[in-house]
Design a protein around this motif. Sequence first.
Motif, PDB file in Angstrom:
ATOM      1  N   ASP A   8      11.763 -16.729  32.440  1.00 26.07           N
ATOM      2  CA  ASP A   8      13.048 -16.971  33.383  1.00 26.07           C
ATOM      3  C   ASP A   8      13.275 -18.243  33.650  1.00 26.07           C
ATOM      4  O   ASP A   8      12.559 -18.726  34.534  1.00 26.07           O
ATOM      5  CB  ASP A   8      12.897 -15.968  34.501  1.00 26.07           C
ATOM      6  CG  ASP A   8      14.076 -15.743  35.384  1.00 26.07           C
ATOM      7  OD1 ASP A   8      15.095 -16.708  35.138  1.00 26.07           O
ATOM      8  OD2 ASP A   8      14.231 -14.947  36.033  1.00 26.07           O
ATOM      9  N   GLN A  38       4.212 -21.688  42.851  1.00 28.22           N
ATOM     10  CA  GLN A  38       3.158 -20.799  43.254  1.00 28.22           C
ATOM     11  C   GLN A  38       1.803 -21.064  42.899  1.00 28.22           C
ATOM     12  O   GLN A  38       0.981 -20.713  43.282  1.00 28.22           O
ATOM     13  CB  GLN A  38       3.681 -19.367  42.729  1.00 28.22           C
ATOM     14  CG  GLN A  38       4.972 -18.883  43.703  1.00 28.22           C
ATOM     15  CD  GLN A  38       5.449 -17.407  42.965  1.00 28.22           C
ATOM     16  OE1 GLN A  38       4.684 -17.021  41.912  1.00 28.22           O
ATOM     17  NE2 GLN A  38       6.578 -16.869  43.435  1.00 28.22           N
ATOM     18  N   GLU A  80      10.118 -22.220  41.062  1.00 27.75           N
ATOM     19  CA  GLU A  80       9.543 -21.211  41.935  1.00 27.75           C
ATOM     20  C   GLU A  80       8.340 -20.757  41.573  1.00 27.75           C
ATOM     21  O   GLU A  80       7.290 -20.996  42.375  1.00 27.75           O
ATOM     22  CB  GLU A  80      10.528 -20.144  42.229  1.00 27.75           C
ATOM     23  CG  GLU A  80       9.861 -18.996  43.208  1.00 27.75           C
ATOM     24  CD  GLU A  80      10.713 -17.990  43.258  1.00 27.75           C
ATOM     25  OE1 GLU A  80      10.232 -16.797  43.893  1.00 27.75           O
ATOM     26  OE2 GLU A  80      12.017 -17.823  42.759  1.00 27.75           O
ATOM     27  N   GLU A  81       8.169 -20.632  40.195  1.00 29.69           N
ATOM     28  CA  GLU A  81       6.815 -19.858  39.631  1.00 29.69           C
ATOM     29  C   GLU A  81       5.841 -21.045  39.707  1.00 29.69           C
ATOM     30  O   GLU A  81       4.423 -20.806  39.973  1.00 29.69           O
ATOM     31  CB  GLU A  81       7.173 -19.143  38.642  1.00 29.69           C
ATOM     32  CG  GLU A  81       7.830 -17.725  38.753  1.00 29.69           C
ATOM     33  CD  GLU A  81       7.799 -16.949  37.522  1.00 29.69           C
ATOM     34  OE1 GLU A  81       6.645 -17.033  36.957  1.00 29.69           O
ATOM     35  OE2 GLU A  81       8.612 -16.092  37.329  1.00 29.69           O
ATOM     36  N   ARG A  98      13.509 -19.413  37.151  1.00 27.94           N
ATOM     37  CA  ARG A  98      12.450 -19.269  38.267  1.00 27.94           C
ATOM     38  C   ARG A  98      11.328 -20.376  37.943  1.00 27.94           C
ATOM     39  O   ARG A  98      10.406 -20.113  38.467  1.00 27.94           O
ATOM     40  CB  ARG A  98      11.920 -17.756  38.136  1.00 27.94           C
ATOM     41  CG  ARG A  98      12.765 -16.735  38.798  1.00 27.94           C
ATOM     42  CD  ARG A  98      12.399 -15.433  38.503  1.00 27.94           C
ATOM     43  NE  ARG A  98      10.774 -15.340  38.755  1.00 27.94           N
ATOM     44  CZ  ARG A  98      10.574 -15.053  40.354  1.00 27.94           C
ATOM     45  NH1 ARG A  98      11.675 -14.982  41.168  1.00 27.94           N
ATOM     46  NH2 ARG A  98       9.417 -15.068  40.842  1.00 27.94           N
TER      47      ARG A  98
END
Length: 208
Positions: A99, A109, A105-106, A102
């Motif tokens: 994706d 993490q 964001e990923e 994302r």
Amino acid sequence: MQMDPIGLEEILGRERYGAVREAVRRRVIEHKRSRRVAVGDRISLLFEDRATVWYQTQEMIWVEHITDLDAIREELAVYGALLPRKSELSATLLIEIVDQARIREELAQLLGIDRHVWLEVGSEHRIPAVFDEGRQTAEKLSAVQFVRFALDAKAVQDATGGAPLTVAVDHPAYRHRTVLTDEVRRSLVSDLTDSAAAEAALRRVRDG
């Protein structure tokens, strides 16, 4: 053993490489099957050897239209740094995020992933991945990382003797482990013990 660097004499000229490029690409894809390890659904490692490093160098020379010999030598030095040293395995670690929206964001993490990747040899050896510097900060992580696993003499002996090899990730946000197939394990053990195997792999990829 330690793999020899790729020599200038092993690089194909642009005209010759262009004529065989598609065939080389097919052969290197096949070669990488015994070098690639998926750990969960987002992380994979491609263990580097003379054939994979030669291919990356040759492709960069082709794509960038590099013909100057000094510039080619510079590319050989850059990509040659990926080769494993004595009693060592080296790999390109890829964080694969489907994706596109994302990605940031990923990746955020997975900050700190450099403290959470391991190579296990049997049940006695747990070897930390040493990440190349400059590809992550406290706030940002690159999706492409370069890692090394330095094995001591006993770990090399156990791997050569048939001990299973496992790649493990124990990051709080990503916990997976993969036991290497026999095909991949044999390929990596040859990196540690058989210099002729690395030479033969390069010849197969380059020359067919």
